[in-house]
Enzyme design. Sequence first.
Site, short mmCIF file in Angstrom:
data_model
loop_
_atom_site.label_atom_id
_atom_site.label_comp_id
_atom_site.label_asym_id
_atom_site.label_seq_id
_atom_site.Cartn_x
_atom_site.Cartn_y
_atom_site.Cartn_z
CG ASP A 1 43.32 30.73 48.07
OD1 ASP A 1 44.06 30.20 47.21
OD2 ASP A 1 43.28 31.96 48.28
CG HIS B 1 47.21 27.91 45.31
ND1 HIS B 1 47.40 28.54 44.11
CD2 HIS B 1 46.16 28.53 45.90
CE1 HIS B 1 46.52 29.53 43.97
NE2 HIS B 1 45.75 29.54 45.05
CG HIS C 1 40.73 28.19 45.31
ND1 HIS C 1 40.31 29.30 44.59
CD2 HIS C 1 42.05 28.38 45.51
CE1 HIS C 1 41.34 30.10 44.39
NE2 HIS C 1 42.42 29.56 44.94
CE LYS D 1 41.44 31.99 40.26
NZ LYS D 1 42.09 31.56 41.48
CG HIS E 1 39.75 33.41 46.97
ND1 HIS E 1 39.43 34.56 46.28
CD2 HIS E 1 40.82 32.88 46.36
CE1 HIS E 1 40.27 34.70 45.29
NE2 HIS E 1 41.13 33.69 45.29
CG HIS F 1 41.91 36.56 42.36
ND1 HIS F 1 42.65 35.95 43.35
CD2 HIS F 1 41.87 37.88 42.71
CE1 HIS F 1 43.04 36.84 44.23
NE2 HIS F 1 42.58 38.02 43.87
O1 DOR Z 1 46.61 34.34 49.15
C1 DOR Z 1 46.67 33.93 48.01
N1 DOR Z 1 47.65 33.10 47.61
N2 DOR Z 1 45.77 34.34 47.14
C2 DOR Z 1 45.84 34.05 45.83
O2 DOR Z 1 45.00 34.48 45.08
C3 DOR Z 1 46.99 33.27 45.31
C4 DOR Z 1 47.59 32.45 46.35
C5 DOR Z 1 48.95 31.91 45.95
O3 DOR Z 1 49.08 31.37 44.84
O4 DOR Z 1 49.88 32.00 46.76
ZN ZN Z 2 44.09 30.71 45.25
#
Ligand code: DOR
Ligand code: ZN
Length: 344
Positions: free
Chosen positions: A247, A15, A13, A99, A174, A136
């Site tokens: 995450d 970003h 997971h 997702k 998460h 989520h």
């Molecule tokens: O803390 C987080 N940041 N939780 C999420 O679900 C999304 C993520 C983000 O894209 O910044």
């Molecule tokens: Zn995330």
Amino acid sequence: MTQITLRRPDDWHLHLRDGDMLQAVAPETARHFGRAIIMPNLVPPVVTGAQASAYRDRILAALPEGSAFEPLMTLYLTEDTDPEDLARAHTDGLIKAVKLYPAGATTNSASGVKNFDKVRPVLEKMAEIGCPLCVHGEVVDDDVDIFDREAVFIDRILDPLRQATPGLRVVMEHITTAQGADYARSGGKDLGATITTHHLVINRNAILAGGIKPHYYCLPVAKREEHRLALRKAATSGEACYFLGTDSAPHLDGAKLAPCGCAGCFTATNTMSILAEVFEQDCALDELEAFASLNGPAFYGLPVNAESITLTKGDPVTYPDRIQTPNGDVTVFDPMMPLHWRVS
Ligand code: DOR
Ligand code: ZN
């Protein structure tokens, strides 16, 4: 023990964002990890196979020369997702998962799902073709306290959804609660859960005690200490249903340190050192490989990475406090403890 060798870990997971941010953060993950499940919550989101393919190309172009890092792409589920486009992208090997964001639950989730009945045909198609749904798991109702939103989601949404869609493979993303860990453990082979690095380290005091600390604010928000301990027990158990999903979610410091600051902890840089410290503290270094390198591929039906990494224990590890981008800095997660394990 002063040295440990594991199969190269994966991040289930992650970003990576896009543009300048992607250029800045992609090398941080590619340094230690073999693969990562890439979150699709860009603006606009990655909703079609064609968009996932173009995003994959941009990620590959952002990697350091010679990197073998493999981005595993996902689609962002909307009420308009075309089951056939999704199925094609999955059959072609372009995407590994889809997702689900409840609309309004987190960063860039406005295009997510409001009415779960509307995505039923897509979920049925996913069950049929064996495409996992990464969830989520938080309700968005104003009347539900933010610290209860995960537990309520399991009862009100996730369990009914799984009962209604037999064969659907689900990853609870998460997890932050004992309820999440218990539910994942009870779900059989079609249910898994990712656990982040930061939720193994912080409880809600890190955000709120002694002054507000936006760099520890993420979603789902860190809970009470008893929940952190339940997550530590789950992650260090080696049980197949739990695997690493950092995450890691970079935001510019200006967007974090704001009156309405963004949610996300950026842990790509120091995750492996933190995890080794955590697993050592819990006398479970021998389970680190299961959590970070073996259980995730097994759930996704992929081979484990052929290569290995070695962590060596020594003097406190130094790592940058911040990663620079042309638009500002991204603060690296501070685990508030010295780290002694370095990836060699
Ligand atoms: O803390 C987080 N940041 N939780 C999420 O679900 C999304 C993520 C983000 O894209 O910044
Ligand atoms: Zn995330």
